[in-house]
Design an enzyme around this catalytic site. Structure first.
Site, short mmCIF file in Angstrom:
data_model
loop_
_atom_site.label_atom_id
_atom_site.label_comp_id
_atom_site.label_asym_id
_atom_site.label_seq_id
_atom_site.Cartn_x
_atom_site.Cartn_y
_atom_site.Cartn_z
N LYS A 192 0.83 -1.22 0.00
CA LYS A 192 0.00 0.00 0.00
C LYS A 192 0.86 1.26 0.00
O LYS A 192 0.46 2.29 -0.57
CB LYS A 192 -0.97 0.00 1.19
CG LYS A 192 -0.32 0.01 2.57
CD LYS A 192 -0.16 1.40 3.14
CE LYS A 192 0.54 1.37 4.48
NZ LYS A 192 0.73 2.73 5.06
N THR A 249 -4.07 5.53 3.30
CA THR A 249 -2.77 6.07 2.88
C THR A 249 -2.87 6.81 1.55
O THR A 249 -2.23 7.85 1.35
CB THR A 249 -1.74 4.93 2.79
OG1 THR A 249 -1.70 4.23 4.03
CG2 THR A 249 -0.36 5.48 2.49
#
Length: 334
Positions: A192, A249
């Site tokens: 990620k 994120t």
């Protein structure tokens, strides 16, 4: 209800390590925070603040900072939070001081460059007698340190250990869920960060919200393909430490990885961006290893591979975008 560990040490006083120390203190544990920097040790002990990595957040006075590894080793539970590329050296330095059986929770997100080792692999090689446990999931350090609601994952093959960790640091506003899938938890946290750099580049280039949505969705497909190929579980990858962490994120410039990508997308040089920062953008460090893992496992990860090429300055951002947009059309599930 599992018996909590009463004395917690946090190994690494970056923003995330400091936030986790704050969580443990709020859970009424005795907390030792290990830092390399004398300025951090003095700031925490004298002013209840980490001036380098988490300025402006008042820390619980229960937290005591030290630069002595012997003091960390005397704890009942250790949260290991160095940057991923420094995990091996940190555990190696800690090893001579450790007591038998003290559990270590790995809280760094990344893949070791060169060896392509996950953090649990590093633990197995450096401290083979320790049962692995991983803390991963969506959360920004400042939000966690201020007590804002956050959910996360504690993954371990030893569910009794996982439950004791939950009992030690769980709060109404810091909600750990247990899992037994170490690979899924680690791959979610590592990949990620790489995808977040791509989303930041799209932000910096002003490609629009649709581009970011596409990158998150196709990035999740990449994350899932690699995680499954390495033995992770689909439910872990679609949970907090996979999809949840990816969405958080990639959606905010609060993320060090997204903000790094945004600066690159605006046309700034990587060396200039890094010169202004103290904190590590783990996606930049892990991108070469993620791309190498994709090749090793014969998994197609075009976004991650493009990020690797961009941060290594092997390709321009415009050329990387052109190549991604020129990829052939295909079925979504492929």
């Amino acid at each position: 209800m599992s018996q909590p560990y009463e004395n917690v040490a946090v190994l690494g006083a970056g923003a995330w390590g400091t936030a986790l120390a704050q969580v443990a203190a709020a859970a009424k544990r005795a907390v030792t925070l290990w830092a390399r920097e004398a300025e951090v040790v003095d700031g925490v002990n004298q002013a209840q603040e980490n001036p380098l990595f988490l300025p402006g957040v008042r820390l619980n006075p229960v937290i005591r900072a030290t630069d002595e590894l012997e003091e960390v080793a005397s704890a009942d539970l250790i949260l290991a939070v160095p940057p991923a590329q420094h995990m091996r050296a940190t555990l190696k330095a800690l090893r001579p001081h450790l007591r038998t059986g003290t559990p270590i929770v790995l809280c760094a997100k990344g893949v070791e460059r060169g060896t392509l080792a996950l953090m649990t692999d590093v633990l197995q090689e450096e401290l083979p007698d320790r049962t692995p446990a991983v803390l991963s999931g969506p959360g920004f350090a400042k939000d966690v340190a201020r007590g804002l609601p956050t959910a996360t994952t504690i993954a371990s093959p030893d569910q009794e250990l996982a439950q004791r960790i939950v009992a030690t640091i769980g709060l109404p506003t810091f909600r750990p869920y247990v899992a037994d899938d170490l690979v899924g938890a680690e791959i979610g946290g590592a990949v990620k960060n790489v995808i977040a750099i791509a989303c930041g580049v799209a932000e910096g280039r002003k490609l629009g919200d649709g581009a970011r949505a596409a990158l998150i969705t196709r990035g999740f497909a990449e994350l899932t393909r690699l995680g499954l190929a390495m033995g992770g579980k689909a439910e872990t990858l679609s949970g907090l430490c996979g999809l949840g962490d990816l969405v958080l994120t990639c959606a905010s410039l609060t993320s060090r990885n997204t903000s790094l990508g945004a600066a690159l997308g605006e046309g700034r040089k990587l060396a200039d961006i890094l010169a202004e920062r103290r904190s590590v953008a783990e996606g930049m460090e892990s991108a070469p290893a993620v791309a190498a893992l994709a090749e090793r496992h014969n998994v197609e990860m075009p976004i991650s591979t493009a990020v690797d090429a961009i941060v290594a300055e092997r390709i321009s951002i415009d050329d990387a975008i052109t190549q991604l947009l020129a990829r052939p059309f295909k079925a979504e599930g492929v």
